[in-house]
Design a protein around this motif. Structure first.
Motif: not given
Ligand SMILES: Cc1cc2nc3c(=O)[nH]c(=O)nc-3n(C[C@H](O)[C@H](O)[C@H](O)COP(=O)(O)O)c2cc1C
Length: 185
Positions: A14-16, A40-42, A91-94
């Motif tokens: 996920t997006g971390s 892979l998430t978007a 695993a991201s918070a979202d």
């Molecule tokens: C530079 C950058 C770094 C980020 N790092 C994190 C992270 O480490 N953990 C996290 O939970 N969100 C992080 N985020 C926010 C997530 O990318 C965002 O909440 C996203 O919607 C998660 O999507 P996903 O869970 O679908 O992959 C970050 C955002 C940016 C712009």
């Protein structure tokens, strides 16, 4: 003699900011002889190109619910059914919030709802996000459902803060997956 069954792992990313470290984890899993099916998430794809995971796992990476499965099959259901374990690292918070509430709007969420394989989560996020009451609630919900957690580790985070939130080392995640696989036998 019974044929040895391949071990199939679904690896969600996920997006971390820690997503680049999933490349190392994917590689270590392949070295174990496991079939690694990366999802892979978007936003995960903003941090780690699908091509990198495809090259390391030697298979296509799942990035969309709308990709055409082989022979018209629904690949998210095939993945869910075939998985011996699902690992999401980072695993991201979202993602934790979506998963706690059963969201299935992307391929990773759909796989998670459709699978009954054990789930190993390695969170990575800023300390304030990890310790926020909303995340604590989501962690509680997921723990009650049997999720196995690896980390987060403590230390200096990419944002400069100190505290819990770092992605656990690949070796720790690998050990937890091995323990889960052993238990499932
Ligand atoms: C530079 C950058 C770094 C980020 N790092 C994190 C992270 O480490 N953990 C996290 O939970 N969100 C992080 N985020 C926010 C997530 O990318 C965002 O909440 C996203 O919607 C998660 O999507 P996903 O869970 O679908 O992959 C970050 C955002 C940016 C712009």
């Amino acid at each position: 003699m019974a044929e040895k069954k391949n071990i199939r792992i679904v690896l969600g990313v996920t997006g971390s900011i820690a997503a680049f470290r999933a490349a190392d984890l994917a590689s270590a899993m392949v070295k174990e002889g496991w079939e690694v099916h990366a999802v892979l998430t978007a936003d995960g794809a903003r941090f780690l190109p699908a091509l990198t995971l495809a090259a390391l796992t030697h298979r296509p990476v799942h990035t969309s619910l709308w990709e055409e499965g082989e022979g018209g099959r629904m690949s998210h259901l095939d993945l869910a059914q075939a998985a011996d374990a699902v690992v999401v690292a980072p695993a991201s918070a979202d993602f934790l919030a979506r998963t706690a509430h059963g969201f299935a709007g992307d391929v990773l969420g759909a796989v998670l709802l459709a699978t009954r394989a054990p789930l190993v989560l390695a969170p990575a996020m800023n300390t304030k996000m990890w310790t926020h009451p909303a995340t604590r609630e989501n962690v509680k919900i997921l723990s009650a459902r049997g999720v196995r957690w690896v980390g987060p580790a403590e230390g200096r985070l990419a944002c400069g803060a100190e505290g819990p939130g770092r992605l656990a080392p690949s070796e720790e995640i690998l050990q937890e997956v091995k323990a889960v696989l052993k238990k499932g036998k």
